[in-house]
Write a protein that holds these residues in place. Structure first.
Motif, PDB file in Angstrom:
ATOM      1  N   PHE A 292      62.412  51.077  42.991  1.00 40.38           N
ATOM      2  CA  PHE A 292      60.676  51.038  43.112  1.00 40.38           C
ATOM      3  C   PHE A 292      60.899  50.246  41.975  1.00 40.38           C
ATOM      4  O   PHE A 292      60.910  51.126  41.390  1.00 40.38           O
ATOM      5  CB  PHE A 292      60.083  52.918  42.966  1.00 40.38           C
ATOM      6  CG  PHE A 292      60.636  53.262  44.654  1.00 40.38           C
ATOM      7  CD1 PHE A 292      59.103  53.394  45.297  1.00 40.38           C
ATOM      8  CD2 PHE A 292      61.116  54.012  45.213  1.00 40.38           C
ATOM      9  CE1 PHE A 292      59.021  53.343  46.219  1.00 40.38           C
ATOM     10  CE2 PHE A 292      61.403  54.380  46.067  1.00 40.38           C
ATOM     11  CZ  PHE A 292      60.264  54.553  47.065  1.00 40.38           C
TER      12      PHE A 292
ATOM     13  N   ALA B  75      57.109  61.446  42.846  1.00 39.14           N
ATOM     14  CA  ALA B  75      56.896  59.840  42.336  1.00 39.14           C
ATOM     15  C   ALA B  75      57.081  60.214  41.065  1.00 39.14           C
ATOM     16  O   ALA B  75      57.708  58.899  40.270  1.00 39.14           O
ATOM     17  CB  ALA B  75      55.891  59.620  42.152  1.00 39.14           C
TER      18      ALA B  75
ATOM     19  N   TYR C 284      55.460  54.905  47.384  1.00 45.25           N
ATOM     20  CA  TYR C 284      55.657  56.377  47.837  1.00 45.25           C
ATOM     21  C   TYR C 284      54.634  56.930  48.330  1.00 45.25           C
ATOM     22  O   TYR C 284      55.019  57.440  49.167  1.00 45.25           O
ATOM     23  CB  TYR C 284      55.447  56.929  46.521  1.00 45.25           C
ATOM     24  CG  TYR C 284      56.220  56.682  45.026  1.00 45.25           C
ATOM     25  CD1 TYR C 284      57.975  57.415  45.219  1.00 45.25           C
ATOM     26  CD2 TYR C 284      56.000  55.907  43.791  1.00 45.25           C
ATOM     27  CE1 TYR C 284      58.689  57.143  44.256  1.00 45.25           C
ATOM     28  CE2 TYR C 284      56.857  55.878  43.222  1.00 45.25           C
ATOM     29  CZ  TYR C 284      58.289  56.415  43.117  1.00 45.25           C
ATOM     30  OH  TYR C 284      59.215  55.885  42.088  1.00 45.25           O
TER      31      TYR C 284
ATOM     32  N   HIS D 118      55.168  50.802  43.459  1.00 47.66           N
ATOM     33  CA  HIS D 118      54.387  52.302  43.514  1.00 47.66           C
ATOM     34  C   HIS D 118      53.531  53.243  44.800  1.00 47.66           C
ATOM     35  O   HIS D 118      53.555  54.093  45.573  1.00 47.66           O
ATOM     36  CB  HIS D 118      53.818  53.004  42.099  1.00 47.66           C
ATOM     37  CG  HIS D 118      55.040  52.985  41.487  1.00 47.66           C
ATOM     38  ND1 HIS D 118      55.029  53.553  39.964  1.00 47.66           N
ATOM     39  CD2 HIS D 118      56.587  52.084  40.691  1.00 47.66           C
ATOM     40  CE1 HIS D 118      55.873  53.397  39.363  1.00 47.66           C
ATOM     41  NE2 HIS D 118      56.783  52.461  39.752  1.00 47.66           N
TER      42      HIS D 118
ATOM     43  N   LYS E 262      57.080  48.791  38.809  1.00 45.01           N
ATOM     44  CA  LYS E 262      56.167  48.876  37.913  1.00 45.01           C
ATOM     45  C   LYS E 262      55.559  47.764  38.343  1.00 45.01           C
ATOM     46  O   LYS E 262      54.056  47.693  38.698  1.00 45.01           O
ATOM     47  CB  LYS E 262      55.934  48.795  36.810  1.00 45.01           C
ATOM     48  CG  LYS E 262      56.706  50.174  36.274  1.00 45.01           C
ATOM     49  CD  LYS E 262      56.975  50.693  35.457  1.00 45.01           C
ATOM     50  CE  LYS E 262      57.495  52.288  34.776  1.00 45.01           C
ATOM     51  NZ  LYS E 262      57.677  52.034  33.522  1.00 45.01           N
TER      52      LYS E 262
END
Length: 133
Positions: free
Chosen positions: A10, A65, A56, A53, A12
């Motif tokens: 995961f 998360a 999620y 993200h 950014k």
């Protein structure tokens, strides 16, 4: 027998982080599976996936998360000790942070430990034959 197909991270910024791994290790993007929330790289033996993200929610993981801490590490194998030594400064120049410089392990690997630009743990490894340790 089961095999590992992907390790997913995961991220950014999926474009920047996948670009880091492309630039340092030369892994080509699997463009056929690109989406606004995913990038995939072919490592030759398996793949690394980078999820935004927003994934999620897609995976019903929103409650998790904000989980903190190191949850995995990526191991990238190279062909020689010289490749480890050569790639560490390339990774650092591309935004990685060196945690432990290249060293010989008790299990006959020559490796370095780094954080990638988003703080994920990454090791660059050469698995030495037993008689080189």
């Amino acid at each position: 027998m089961a095999t590992l197909s992907y390790v997913n991270v995961f991220a950014k910024d999926i474009v920047a982080l996948s670009g880091f791994y492309q630039g340092v290790f030369g892994f080509p993007e699997i463009e056929a599976i690109r989406s606004p929330i995913f990038r995939g790289l072919d490592t030759g033996k398996s793949c690394i996936g980078f999820n935004a993200h927003e994934a999620y929610d897609l995976l019903h993981l929103s409650a998790f998360a904000d989980t903190r801490g190191i949850k995995f590490l990526l191991n990238i194998d190279v062909d020689s000790r010289a490749d480890v030594d050569r790639m560490v400064p390339v990774a650092v120049a591309a935004g990685a942070t060196l945690v432990k410089p290249p060293y010989d392990t008790y299990y006959h690997w020559y490796q370095a430990v780094l954080f990638d630009p988003e703080g994920n743990v990454l090791r660059i490894n050469f698995m030495m034959p037993g008689d080189e340790a």
